[in-house]
Design an enzyme around this catalytic site. Structure first.
Site, mmCIF file in Angstrom:
data_model
loop_
_atom_site.group_PDB
_atom_site.id
_atom_site.type_symbol
_atom_site.label_atom_id
_atom_site.label_comp_id
_atom_site.label_asym_id
_atom_site.label_seq_id
_atom_site.Cartn_x
_atom_site.Cartn_y
_atom_site.Cartn_z
ATOM 1 N N GLU A 271 0.078 25.633 6.742
ATOM 2 C CA GLU A 271 -0.208 24.660 7.799
ATOM 3 C C GLU A 271 -1.461 25.068 8.567
ATOM 4 O OE1 GLU A 271 1.415 21.746 8.024
ATOM 5 O OE2 GLU A 271 2.328 22.503 6.202
ATOM 6 N N TRP A 302 -7.960 -4.796 8.590
ATOM 7 C CA TRP A 302 -7.078 -4.407 9.694
ATOM 8 C C TRP A 302 -6.886 -5.572 10.640
ATOM 9 C CZ3 TRP A 302 -4.985 -0.058 8.374
ATOM 10 C CH2 TRP A 302 -5.724 0.940 7.732
ATOM 11 N N ASN A 337 5.461 17.298 13.768
ATOM 12 C CA ASN A 337 4.597 16.885 12.659
ATOM 13 C C ASN A 337 5.200 15.806 11.780
ATOM 14 O OD1 ASN A 337 3.836 17.705 9.503
ATOM 15 N ND2 ASN A 337 2.129 17.348 10.863
ATOM 16 N N TRP A 378 -5.326 11.477 10.627
ATOM 17 C CA TRP A 378 -5.231 10.008 10.641
ATOM 18 C C TRP A 378 -5.832 9.420 9.372
ATOM 19 C CZ3 TRP A 378 -2.308 6.579 12.995
ATOM 20 C CH2 TRP A 378 -1.633 6.977 14.145
#
Length: 470
Positions: A271, A302, A337, A378
């Site tokens: 991680e 979008w 997470n 993202w």
DNA sequence: TGAAATGTTGGGGCG
DNA sequence: ACGCCCCAACATTTC
């Protein structure tokens, strides 16, 4: 003979290469610069204010002041060099484009004026220009990480200097209280203190507790948001209260003493590897925070819908796990997470809202807001990053809830209006059963904002329009 | 670090 | 005893 040491997003004394270097040479003037260009979201700035207090105190205990100034970096350093008579300026390197540019100009300006200017390794494990394949940056995580752990050596951390000599001349400091980083009305941040201890000592305590009692179950426990098996070190890392090199070294030492935890430790270090990968990506692709790395996503259809975005932000989507996550984020400045992935997938695929809108909200509300992690993650969720989840990997929020919050503990903790529902009722779609337990849909809790099956089909259709583009 | 659709297998009920 | 069907469980593919 005095050296100025700049503190920016590395608010610690331990493994601070610039500080260690300067302290070995002579008197030191520690300076915290707040350049408006470096400011992040509101939650991050609140934490930074707390962390500054701790840093100032730790320096004070060693007889050193912390000079705080706000403004444009070049002008401020220029003033401070004059006011202090410093002959050198040292700092730890930064890797995002605007900061790299500022620091480059700073170095040039100082050297032209005959002032020593030197930068040191920053808050990552390995310099990004050293991890290449055929001269090109890695675009896929697995080979990147494999290469790094197999072939590269993480520098040993620098200890806190035993003695740091204070500069004789100390220019006046501004009072960071005047910078308005702490909300007044409403004071949304003070509840954070129930969950967090900002500062280098808080970071050390969190790490010790993690190694002692959480790491052993990390590999399996990390996926369950109610289990509290994750480290929660991210805000400390984001503010540089602990360095990744120190973290790396501490975990390795822990595993030498407890070899049975090797697998869990590797998982945890992986991680840290994702963080490293994100920073290397940001270094090589400075457009990461704004522009999809897969160019075909520039044309993604979008939706722009303030109502849907607002419902997501406030945790009012009618999907309990999504809402629980968004409320945890608002109330604690943090999000587990697994839940980050779920709420991210929901925003981008179920609501068809642009990932940049989610990125902006996280930027403002996360205590660990980090330009590399936030934008890379993202892009990963949205399927437009280099090594991203394929777009069609669409999380089903109900299934995720049943898998990772089977007893509904996490959802009930953050959704008091559902606290009376047992897990079986929560997971049934029978509204009569909900009513029997005292929850009326539309009165006590919202009906789902969208139908997941329909939304899923719509997302796949939107994705299909891309592939036709050349 | 998904999920749904589709395909395969094998145990057991039953005529 | 045998073949047939059902379907859960698992595997593969598709989005």
């Amino acid at each position: 003979m005095t050296s100025i040491v700049l503190f920016r997003n590395d608010l610690r004394l331990d493994d601070h290469p610039a500080l260690a270097h300067a302290a070995a040479l002579g008197p030191v003037l520690p300076v915290f610069l707040s350049d408006p260009q470096d400011e992040r979201g509101a939650a991050y700035q609140w934490w930074q204010r707390q962390s500054l207090r701790v840093l100032a105190q730790r320096l004070g205990e060693r007889g050193l002041p912390l000079v705080c100034r706000r403004g444009e970096t070049l002008a401020l350093v220029s003033e401070l060099v004059q006011e202090s008579g410093a002959t050198a300026v040292y700092w730890n390197r930064r890797y995002a484009a605007p900061q790299r540019e500022i620091d480059g100009q700073l170095k040039e300006m100082l050297r032209v004026r005959g002032i020593t200017a030197e930068s040191f390794p920053g808050d990552i494990l390995i310099e990004p220009w050293k991890v290449l394949r055929d001269g090109q940056p890695y675009k896929v995580f697995s080979p990147f990480w494999k290469r790094l752990i197999r072939d590269m050596v993480v520098d040993a951390p620098w200890d806190i200097p035993n003695q740091i000599q204070a500069s004789e001349k100390v220019p006046p400091s501004e009072d960071p209280n005047d910078w308005n980083w702490e909300p007044r009305r409403p004071d949304w941040a003070s509840p954070f203190l129930a969950y967090w201890q900002p500062g280098e000592l808080g970071a050390a305590a969190r790490l010790a507790e993690f190694l002692e009692s959480r790491l052993a179950d990390y590999a399996s426990g990390r996926d369950y948001p109610a289990a509290e098996k994750v480290s929660r070190l991210s805000p400390h890392l984001a503010h540089g209260e602990i360095s990744p090199r120190r973290l790396w070294q501490r975990v390795q030492a822990h595993v030498e003493a407890q070899p049975e935890q090797r697998r869990a430790a590797d998982k945890f270090l992986q991680e840290l590897g994702w963080r490293e990968f994100s920073w290397h990506l940001l270094y090589h692709f400075p457009q990461l925070p704004h522009t999809p790395l897969r160019p075909e996503f520039a044309d993604f259809p979008w939706q722009e819908d303030e109502r849907l975005l607002g419902a997501w932000q406030r945790g009012q989507t009618g999907y309990p796990l999504v809402d629980a996550g968004m409320r945890e984020l608002w109330q604690t400045g943090y999000l587990h997470n697994r839940v980050r992935m779920i709420v991210g997938s929901f925003l981008v695929k179920d609501l068809l809202l642009p990932w940049q809108a989610g990125e902006a909200w996280f930027w403002d509300t996360l205590l660990d807001a980090d330009p590399a992690n936030n934008s890379a993650s993202w892009q990963w969720v949205a399927g437009c990053g280099t090594d991203a989840a394929p777009y069609f990997r669409i999380f089903n929020p109900y299934l995720q809830a049943e898998k990772f919050d089977a007893d509904a503990q996490y959802q009930r903790r953050w959704l008091p209006e559902l606290a009376t529902l047992d897990a079986a009722t929560l997971y049934s779609s029978d509204s009569g059963r909900w009513r029997d337990k005292g929850v009326v849909l539309g009165r006590d809790y919202l009906a789902p904002l969208v139908d997941h099956q329909l939304a899923r089909d719509r997302a796949l259709e939107a994705f299909a329009t891309l592939k036709k583009q050349p």
